[in-house]
Structures are given as C-alpha cells and as structure tokens.
Design an enzyme around this catalytic site. Structure first.
Site, PDB file in Angstrom:
ATOM      1  N   LEU A  61       0.941  -1.270  -0.035  1.00  0.00           N
ATOM      2  CA  LEU A  61      -0.072   0.107   0.072  1.00  0.00           C
ATOM      3  C   LEU A  61       0.882   1.295  -0.050  1.00  0.00           C
ATOM      4  CD1 LEU A  61      -2.785  -0.769   2.574  1.00  0.00           C
ATOM      5  CD2 LEU A  61      -2.989  -1.182   0.109  1.00  0.00           C
ATOM      6  N   ASP A  62       0.343   2.466  -0.688  1.00  0.00           N
ATOM      7  CA  ASP A  62       1.155   3.427  -0.631  1.00  0.00           C
ATOM      8  C   ASP A  62       1.364   3.915   1.147  1.00  0.00           C
ATOM      9  OD1 ASP A  62       1.470   3.379  -3.288  1.00  0.00           O
ATOM     10  OD2 ASP A  62      -0.626   4.921  -3.584  1.00  0.00           O
ATOM     11  N   LYS A  63       2.439   4.739   1.107  1.00  0.00           N
ATOM     12  CA  LYS A  63       2.638   5.058   2.555  1.00  0.00           C
ATOM     13  C   LYS A  63       1.400   5.921   2.982  1.00  0.00           C
ATOM     14  CE  LYS A  63       5.559   8.384   5.158  1.00  0.00           C
ATOM     15  NZ  LYS A  63       6.635   9.170   5.069  1.00  0.00           N
ATOM     16  N   ARG A 173      -5.325   6.503  -7.664  1.00  0.00           N
ATOM     17  CA  ARG A 173      -5.114   7.956  -7.307  1.00  0.00           C
ATOM     18  C   ARG A 173      -4.810   8.808  -8.995  1.00  0.00           C
ATOM     19  NH1 ARG A 173      -0.050   7.799  -3.279  1.00  0.00           N
ATOM     20  NH2 ARG A 173      -0.049  10.216  -3.766  1.00  0.00           N
TER      21      ARG A 173
END
Length: 255
Positions: A61-63, A173
């Site tokens: 997962l993205d930060k 995103r």
C-alpha cells in the site's frame, strides 16, 4: 453515535498458520525505502515484532493509504498469494473521498505508464510502454460542504467504493485524477486547494483512500477467504462531519 471499529495504529485483523492481515495506518511505510531514509518504523518490522515471527510481503500500500495489508507467514504461502496478485484473480476493495459529484457507476480502462521512484527504482528495468489498468467504482453518496473556495460558496464531494482489477503504482489515485475527481488529500495527483481546505477544516493531513477488503483463495485450504479492515479514526470523523456516516456503515455491511 459509535461507528464501525476505528483504528489509529497498526493492529492485527486476522492470523492463521499461513498468513496475517493488519490494519496499516496512513503515513506508515510498508518496508524500508531510500525515499524516506528518516523513517524508523515500517509495517513489515512492526508486524514481525508483534507476532514474533518473520512475515513475507505479497503486495503493498502507498505510504499515504491506510487499511488492509496482507502478509504470508511462509514462502509457499507467499508464492501462492503473489500469483493471485499478479494474475488479478483476487478481489480488492477500497473506499475514497473525492472532489465533485461522480456518476453512479463508472469503469476506468486507461493504461498507465510505470512511474519510477526517484531513488527506489533508479536502477530497475521497468516497462517503457503503458500497462493495462482497470478500475471500477460506484458512488456510495454525494454531499456538499458550505465553505467558500474560489468562486464557489459550496463544495461538492463524493464517497466512492472502488474495485481495481489491476495493481499499477498509484493506479486508483491516477485514474480518479484522470476523470477530474481527484482524491482529497492527494498531494501528488489531487487538487491542492481542496486539500488545503480539508487540512484547515479537519486538521488531518492525510489521503482519504483506504483499502477495506481482500477476497482471495486461501494458500492452504484453497477456500475463498475474505478479510475486511475498518477505517482509521480520522477518516471516519471526516465522513461523519460530511454527513456520510450512513453511507459508510451501509458500505461495510455489504462487503
């Protein structure tokens, strides 16, 4: 009103002999990265220390994204799960708060070029052509916020349930920004004016995107398994302030 269980920190959601699932809070890296050399805490190490054994990452997962993160507990399970992520045979569910009023349903079928990290991917050989990328969404609710911004006295927002079939870097995103409905709090692809509005109004500097569920074939039993993750507390409180609590609760009831 007490809502769906709310989490602010890393917690174990599910564990058996083959895998462990955690809730990853926003702003926590999955593993060490040269991009954030100053970070000292990582989901891999924290989970390992919490359960007392090594864990094997099978996805990321993205930060900035909070929610469900799955680890294997042995190499066989890791291979089994990694294949499912690679061939897109598992089902991933996300929820996001975006700018504007979206259509009831939508399918974003737009190939994406691989995005290299400036440091982390510097020496990697990655695809030069755009890769297939597909994200389906449906609108859970729409709302307005009576705060002036630019020439508008009232702002419009939508709460979306998302099902990405592929798993390209920053796919959700980038796809939502591509249809002019960027995620609130997205500093890379979002609308900085709406991001500042939410930062000032709510006081939370976060991306309003969360991984809420994974459905997959269990690496040991081969049975279909579904694990869910509740929303982080700051996400829940913002949805409550936007009168989106009922839509959020209904969403989790239907996962």
């Amino acid at each position: 009103m007490q809502t769906q269980c709310q989490l602010d920190s890393l917690q174990i959601l599910y564990q058996d002999e083959s895998l462990v699932a955690i809730h990853k809070p926003a702003a926590l890296l999955v593993h060490r990265s040269p991009i954030d050399k100053r970070e000292t805490q990582f989901a891999v190490q924290l989970t390992r220390d919490l359960i007392g054994q090594d864990v094997f990452p099978v996805h990321r997962l993205d930060k900035a994204t909070s929610g469900l993160l799955l680890f294997a507990l042995n190499k066989d399970a890791a291979r089994h799960l990694s294949v499912q992520f690679m061939d897109h045979s598992l089902q991933k569910s996300y929820i996001a708060l975006v700018r504007g009023w979206t259509q009831d349903y939508g399918e974003i079928d737009k190939p994406l070029l691989y995005k290299k990290d400036k440091y982390g991917d510097r020496d990697k050989q990655e695809p030069t052509e755009a890769q297939e990328a597909f994200t389906a969404y449906h609108t859970l609710a729409q709302t307005t916020l009576d705060k002036p911004l630019g020439k508008f006295e009232q702002q419009r927002y939508s709460l979306l349930a998302l099902s990405p079939k592929t798993g390209r870097k920053h796919q959700i995103r980038r796809h939502l920004n591509g249809i002019s409905h960027p995620i609130i709090g997205d500093v890379n692809y979002g609308d900085r004016n709406h991001n500042h509005l939410f930062n000032d109004w709510r006081g939370y500097h976060r991306l309003y995107l969360a991984a809420t569920a994974l459905e997959f074939s269990h690496p040991l039993t081969e049975q279909r398994t579904c694990i869910q993750a509740p929303l982080q507390n700051d996400f829940v409180q913002t949805l409550n302030a936007l009168n989106l609590e009922c839509a959020m609760l209904k969403y989790f009831q239907t996962l």
